[in-house]
Write an enzyme that holds these catalytic residues in place. Structure first.
Site, PDB file in Angstrom:
ATOM      1  N   ASP A 196       3.395   5.024  -6.817  1.00 28.32           N
ATOM      2  CA  ASP A 196       3.234   4.927  -5.374  1.00 28.32           C
ATOM      3  C   ASP A 196       3.281   6.377  -4.920  1.00 28.32           C
ATOM      4  OD1 ASP A 196       3.752   4.875  -2.597  1.00 28.32           O
ATOM      5  OD2 ASP A 196       4.404   2.795  -2.781  1.00 28.32           O
ATOM      6  N   HIS A 197       2.122   6.954  -4.633  1.00 30.03           N
ATOM      7  CA  HIS A 197       2.098   8.416  -4.496  1.00 30.03           C
ATOM      8  C   HIS A 197       2.924   8.896  -3.302  1.00 30.03           C
ATOM      9  CE1 HIS A 197      -1.263   7.532  -1.751  1.00 30.03           C
ATOM     10  NE2 HIS A 197      -0.889   8.640  -1.143  1.00 30.03           N
ATOM     11  N   HIS A 259       3.514   1.573   0.337  1.00 33.78           N
ATOM     12  CA  HIS A 259       4.058   2.803   0.903  1.00 33.78           C
ATOM     13  C   HIS A 259       5.118   2.561   1.980  1.00 33.78           C
ATOM     14  CE1 HIS A 259       0.762   4.291  -1.349  1.00 33.78           C
ATOM     15  NE2 HIS A 259      -0.161   4.058  -0.453  1.00 33.78           N
TER      16      HIS A 259
END
Lengths: 380, 125
Positions: A196-197, A259
């Site tokens: 999950d950047h 996110h």
């Protein structure tokens, strides 16, 4: 102010140099590889963060040679790297780049990959360690994992093997479970790294540091002092040509499920014993368990889609007029929802999440978490 | 003091204009006791410069090191889907009908009603 005991500093003392290893990128001819992965690996190399025996194998269907792969990646890095490309540095980096051409379903391609990796172990000294990165369309995740297992690459006798999986991880609970069953049949949970950047962003990592490394915030970080919490993402642009992708996703799947929920968990979680291993993830899991199911979905969620208009002076077509979008599409480009967390710290404090595309914003593409404090508190 | 002071507001700006700000009330200079909200502001750019690694650099390095802290574990992925799948299902069945908002606006009116219903308001980013 007294110095507080700071468990977050513990992690900083760990050595940050990885073992020698090979990174295998599935989907090496795609956008993510060109825009994000290759520039990131190049910059890590530039900053001498990578071990001596490091190498990369691109794996995709296109019939490229090592030479072509290196050339195309050079263009990509020159275009997308945060630091300008330096020719000498690139040349020594490029020697570590290799390419295997195969479909994601062909067992022979994975055999070739295995042979290639064995050769590279000798040439670069990767010691049998492999990091497999799934930068493919999500429909291929399970297949690649399965082929890796069949080729004996998932559980090597020497060294370690890990798999990095991009988003989306499923499109609802049933498909996520199915995917996890398929990948989990080949790799153990400890070997699976779901990206999950957002969690890699400095500002997101700083949420825990802000909360737990400063003595003054944590004592008031609860329902007695916090009136409400908002986690918002506002993109002051439309979907900009991502119509095909967006039609399958929508704002809830694209932003909220991953996110926003992760940011919410970091804002809401209890202090951690350390910043190592599973401690942070254990605490985040407790937050998720404490979130109350949304009983009245008609009341506590809003979904919406943008029509044509002007964003900061730039004319934007309606979502339904974007390329790749159904003219009568009901896909949401805006979602807002109100959540409650039933624990001692947060009972009664609304957490309102919103993700918006094509909205106005004081800042372009703003993402933030904010807590409004009770005004009574300001009078004390 | 005549009016209710504005609530304190803590904003963590993740992207762009990365930083943190805290809003509090201050006395407006002058002979009267008027209070106005002001901001204390931290900006990454001015405190640390702009050479910040991309998220993917940190995450690739962590994966090579074998540190899963910044990756999502199955239990939280599953919990998130368990919370949100009923929303997707209910939407498909017509709950919370699709609203429309003009591109460049602050979003649909329904979103404002959602938060204003119990006396709060959106912090506009």
């Amino acid at each position: 102010m007294t110095q507080t005991l700071n468990p977050l500093r513990e992690g900083l003392r760990l050595p940050r140099m990885p073992d020698s290893c090979a990174v295998v990128v599935f989907g090496a001819t795609g956008d993510l590889t060109a825009r994000k992965l290759m520039p990131a690996l190049y910059n890590l190399s530039r900053e001498r963060m990578l071990p001596g025996g490091f190498s990369i194998v691109g794996f995709a269907r296109r019939d490229w040679s090592d030479g072509q792969f290196r050339e195309i990646m050079k263009d990509a890095v020159a275009r997308y790297s945060r630091e300008p490309l330096q020719d000498e540095l690139w040349d020594s980096f490029a020697r570590r780049l290799h390419y295997v051409s195969s479909t994601f379903g062909d067992p022979a391609g994975f055999e070739r990959l295995g042979e290639r990796l064995a050769l590279q172990d000798e040439a670069h000294g990767a010691g049998g360690n492999r990091l497999f990165y799934l930068a493919t369309p999500p429909q291929s995740y399970a297949q690649v994992a399965q082929r890796l297992g069949e080729a004996g690459l998932a559980r090597p006798e020497h060294g370690w093997s890990r798999i990095v999986v991009e988003k989306p991880y499923g499109r609802d609970i049933a498909s996520a479970r199915e995917l996890d069953h398929d990948i989990g049949g080949v790799f153990r949970e400890r070997q699976i790294f779901r990206i999950d950047h957002y969690l890699g962003k400095e500002t997101v990592q700083n949420i825990l540091v802000f909360r737990f490394s400063n003595g003054i915030f944590e004592p008031i970080w609860d329902r007695r002092y916090v009136d409400n919490v908002q986690v918002s993402v506002a993109e002051s642009v439309g979907i900009e040509g991502r119509g095909n992708y967006y039609e399958e996703a929508g704002a809830l799947r694209d932003m909220v499920q991953n996110h926003l929920m992760q940011v919410l968990a970091l804002v809401a979680m209890e202090p951690v014993a350390s910043f190592r291993g599973d401690d942070v993830r254990d605490e985040k899991a407790k937050v998720f368990k404490a979130i109350t199911p949304i009983h009245d979905i008609g009341r506590d969620t809003v979904r919406a889609q943008y029509t044509g208009g002007a964003i900061l002076g730039t004319q934007v077509p309606a979502y339904r007029e974007e390329q790749g979008v159904e003219p009568r599409s009901a896909v949401e480009t805006y979602v807002a929802m109100k959540l409650g967390i039933e624990n001692w710290r947060w009972a009664g404090v609304p957490f309102t999440c919103a993700s918006a595309s094509g909205c106005r914003s004081a800042r372009r593409r703003a993402r933030s978490a904010s807590t409004g404090r009770r005004s009574t508190c300001s009078r004390r | 003091m005549t009016s209710e002071p504005a609530p304190n507001l803590l904003v963590l700006r993740i992207q762009p204009d990365e930083g943190i700000s805290l809003r509090f009330g201050a006395k407006v200079p002058g002979t009267r006791m008027d209070v106005r909200p002001v901001n204390m502001d931290f900006r990454y750019g001015s405190s640390f410069g702009t050479d910040t690694p991309e998220a993917y650099e940190r995450l690739l390095l962590d994966a090579m090191i074998g540190d899963g802290t910044l990756f999502t574990r199955w239990d939280s992925v599953a919990a998130s889907w368990e919370l949100l799948t009923p929303v997707l299902d209910a939407w498909r069945d017509g709950a919370s009908p699709l609203q429309f908002y003009e591109a460049g606006s602050w979003g649909p009116d329904a979103a404002r009603e959602l938060i204003e219903r119990d006396g709060r308001e959106w912090h506009r980013m």
